[in-house]
Enzyme design. Structure first.
Site, mmCIF file in Angstrom:
data_model
loop_
_atom_site.group_PDB
_atom_site.id
_atom_site.type_symbol
_atom_site.label_atom_id
_atom_site.label_comp_id
_atom_site.label_asym_id
_atom_site.label_seq_id
_atom_site.Cartn_x
_atom_site.Cartn_y
_atom_site.Cartn_z
ATOM 1 N N ASP A 155 -0.740 0.536 -7.833
ATOM 2 C CA ASP A 155 -0.953 1.901 -7.334
ATOM 3 C C ASP A 155 0.305 2.751 -7.584
ATOM 4 O OD1 ASP A 155 -3.524 1.109 -5.843
ATOM 5 O OD2 ASP A 155 -2.025 -0.260 -5.052
ATOM 6 N N HIS A 211 -3.861 -1.324 -0.013
ATOM 7 C CA HIS A 211 -4.339 -1.221 -1.401
ATOM 8 C C HIS A 211 -5.843 -0.919 -1.337
ATOM 9 C CE1 HIS A 211 -5.122 -1.841 -5.589
ATOM 10 N NE2 HIS A 211 -6.000 -2.776 -5.306
HETATM 11 P P1 NAD Z 1 -12.359 -12.552 -11.867
HETATM 12 O O1 NAD Z 1 -13.664 -12.774 -11.161
HETATM 13 O O2 NAD Z 1 -12.379 -12.275 -13.325
HETATM 14 O O3 NAD Z 1 -11.439 -13.822 -11.632
HETATM 15 C C1 NAD Z 1 -11.305 -14.407 -10.380
HETATM 16 C C2 NAD Z 1 -11.135 -15.871 -10.629
HETATM 17 O O4 NAD Z 1 -10.893 -16.487 -9.363
HETATM 18 C C3 NAD Z 1 -12.370 -16.546 -11.226
HETATM 19 O O5 NAD Z 1 -12.009 -17.291 -12.372
HETATM 20 C C4 NAD Z 1 -12.877 -17.421 -10.110
HETATM 21 O O6 NAD Z 1 -13.514 -18.605 -10.573
HETATM 22 C C5 NAD Z 1 -11.559 -17.718 -9.386
HETATM 23 N N1 NAD Z 1 -11.717 -18.197 -8.020
HETATM 24 C C6 NAD Z 1 -12.699 -17.947 -7.131
HETATM 25 N N2 NAD Z 1 -12.485 -18.617 -5.997
HETATM 26 C C7 NAD Z 1 -11.337 -19.325 -6.176
HETATM 27 C C8 NAD Z 1 -10.602 -20.218 -5.371
HETATM 28 N N3 NAD Z 1 -11.025 -20.536 -4.146
HETATM 29 N N4 NAD Z 1 -9.474 -20.765 -5.873
HETATM 30 C C9 NAD Z 1 -9.054 -20.462 -7.129
HETATM 31 N N5 NAD Z 1 -9.713 -19.619 -7.944
HETATM 32 C C10 NAD Z 1 -10.842 -19.058 -7.470
HETATM 33 O O7 NAD Z 1 -11.582 -11.414 -11.062
HETATM 34 P P2 NAD Z 1 -10.334 -10.570 -11.545
HETATM 35 O O8 NAD Z 1 -10.821 -9.327 -12.190
HETATM 36 O O9 NAD Z 1 -9.368 -11.442 -12.244
HETATM 37 O O10 NAD Z 1 -9.741 -10.095 -10.126
HETATM 38 C C11 NAD Z 1 -9.176 -11.015 -9.248
HETATM 39 C C12 NAD Z 1 -8.890 -10.374 -7.900
HETATM 40 O O11 NAD Z 1 -7.886 -9.368 -8.004
HETATM 41 C C13 NAD Z 1 -10.087 -9.662 -7.273
HETATM 42 O O12 NAD Z 1 -10.086 -9.911 -5.876
HETATM 43 C C14 NAD Z 1 -9.798 -8.198 -7.541
HETATM 44 O O13 NAD Z 1 -10.477 -7.361 -6.628
HETATM 45 C C15 NAD Z 1 -8.328 -8.181 -7.333
HETATM 46 N N6 NAD Z 1 -7.578 -7.044 -7.893
HETATM 47 C C16 NAD Z 1 -6.496 -6.603 -7.176
HETATM 48 C C17 NAD Z 1 -5.706 -5.585 -7.681
HETATM 49 C C18 NAD Z 1 -4.494 -5.101 -6.921
HETATM 50 O O14 NAD Z 1 -3.851 -4.144 -7.376
HETATM 51 N N7 NAD Z 1 -4.120 -5.663 -5.781
HETATM 52 C C19 NAD Z 1 -6.019 -5.009 -8.908
HETATM 53 C C20 NAD Z 1 -7.110 -5.485 -9.621
HETATM 54 C C21 NAD Z 1 -7.894 -6.520 -9.106
HETATM 55 C C1 LMR Z 2 -7.882 -1.985 -8.484
HETATM 56 O O1 LMR Z 2 -7.138 -1.300 -7.787
HETATM 57 O O2 LMR Z 2 -8.041 -1.771 -9.701
HETATM 58 C C2 LMR Z 2 -8.617 -3.127 -7.871
HETATM 59 O O3 LMR Z 2 -8.122 -3.410 -6.601
HETATM 60 C C3 LMR Z 2 -10.085 -2.943 -7.924
HETATM 61 C C4 LMR Z 2 -10.683 -2.495 -6.630
HETATM 62 O O4 LMR Z 2 -11.370 -3.334 -6.030
HETATM 63 O O5 LMR Z 2 -10.466 -1.341 -6.243
#
Ligand code: NAD
Ligand code: LMR
Length: 332
Positions: A160, A188
């Site tokens: 962010d 977030h």
């Molecule tokens: P994704 O679904 O592509 O990957 C998530 C992975 O986690 C998958 O491979 C899944 O099998 C695995 N997983 C599920 N349960 C699990 C467990 N108990 N132990 C280990 N692995 C497990 O998702 P992504 O796009 O890579 O996003 C991951 C996370 O990050 C999501 O929660 C998303 O909302 C979050 N995110 C946060 C931010 C931020 O700025 N904080 C930004 C983008 C995404």
């Molecule tokens: C992001 O900020 O891109 C992720 O956290 C996606 C979301 O769930 O908002």
């Protein structure tokens, strides 16, 4: 003399962020170009084959800094001896879903992974939670891993922060590296408060306040804020998947600055355990402006908070308190 390798855990390593993040770590973008690493990658059994594919690609890329790869679905093996843990594993938000919808799916994962980290990670392991709801997952991890120092558990709001830098740089047509000291306060989520009141731009005539250069308080107080708050949702709408390369890059920025320090005169935003600074209730993981030195973050103190900002700081704290209650109700 060559440095000892650092063990870095990435959970959810077969997912989209994982796929973007592990090569960045193996190239030294997270910990430095002279720091060897051993990657520990965890995912769940349905993703085991894909995880093995990622391991094969890491071998094929022949990264000189990569001294070993552990790819596993066993949480104990994954956590053993790790110095840095980037917690990406979980269930991502899909189009049309609110972040609260993903709460119940994710907090129980963070409760169980807390104990694995507590028992098996290296002493002083630094933890970054990326998976949403990031602040509340980090809080649950902290509460169920009481022997990990609270200073070692953080969540990602650097994405962010970087989004806010990007918007200002586009608006002013300046290099993003010349903009600094924006702040992301709070969660977030769409209640976060992107604050430019202390942000500056380096110009040939010295550092100038962003407010003076933009000279459009209406834009700064409305469209700029909502654009940053809603950027995650906009990426999901455009890509049909949540942000991945920017999330991975920002996770590297977060750990790099935490471990190696922030540049003099510059702060960054990190979700950290509130100590009551700026009258934010303690007991929440809340995003603050921080500087880092010798592997420790400190909240920047003494910034003036105007009336509009105060309301926004309180609103996002209120959402985090509600998320905390909801998380506990999901776990009971
Ligand atoms: P994704 O679904 O592509 O990957 C998530 C992975 O986690 C998958 O491979 C899944 O099998 C695995 N997983 C599920 N349960 C699990 C467990 N108990 N132990 C280990 N692995 C497990 O998702 P992504 O796009 O890579 O996003 C991951 C996370 O990050 C999501 O929660 C998303 O909302 C979050 N995110 C946060 C931010 C931020 O700025 N904080 C930004 C983008 C995404
Ligand atoms: C992001 O900020 O891109 C992720 O956290 C996606 C979301 O769930 O908002």
């Amino acid at each position: 003399m060559a440095k000892e390798p650092v063990r870095v855990l990435v959970t959810g390593a077969a997912g989209q962020i994982g796929y973007a993040l592990v090569p960045m770590i193996a190239r030294g973008i997270m910990l430095g170009a002279d720091q060897p690493v051993i990657l520990h990658m965890l995912d769940i059994p349905p993703a085991a084959e894909a995880l093995n594919g990622v391991k094969m690609e890491l071998v094929d890329a022949a990264f000189p800094l990569l001294k070993g790869v552990v790819a596993t679905t066993d949480v104990v093996e994954a956590c053993t001896g790790v110095n840095v843990a980037v917690m990406v594993g979980g269930f991502p938000r899909k189009e049309g879903m609110e972040r609260k919808d993903v709460m119940s799916k994710n907090v129980s994962i963070y409760k169980s992974q807390a104990s694995a980290l507590e028992k098996h990670a290296a002493a002083n392991c630094k933890v970054l939670v990326v998976a949403n709801p990031a602040n509340t997952n980090a809080l649950i991890l902290k509460e169920f891993a009481p022997s990990i120092p609270e200073k070692n558990i953080t969540c990602l709001t650097r994405l962010d922060h970087n989004r806010a830098l990007g918007q200002i740089s586009e608006r002013l047509n300046v290099q993003v590296s010349d903009v600094k000291n924006v702040i992301i306060w709070g969660n977030h989520s769409s209640t976060q408060y992107p604050d430019v009141n202390h942000a500056t731009v380096r110009t040939p005539a010295g550092e100038k306040p962003v407010r003076e250069l933009v000279a459009d308080d209406k834009w700064l107080n409305s469209e700029f804020i909502t654009t940053v708050q809603q950027r995650g949702a906009a990426i999901i709408k455009a890509r049909k998947f949540s942000s991945a390369l920017s999330a991975a890059s920002s996770a590297c920025d977060h750990i790099r600055d935490w471990v190696l320090g922030t540049p003099e005169g510059t702060w960054v935003s990190m979700g950290v355990y509130s100590d009551g600074s700026y009258n934010v209730p303690s007991g929440l993981i809340y995003s603050f402006p921080v500087t880092c030195k010798n592997g420790e973050w400190s909240i920047v103190q003494g910034l003036s908070i105007d009336e509009l900002s105060r309301k926004k700081l309180d609103l996002t704290a209120q959402e985090l308190s509600e998320e905390k209650d909801l998380a506990y109700s999901c776990l009971s």
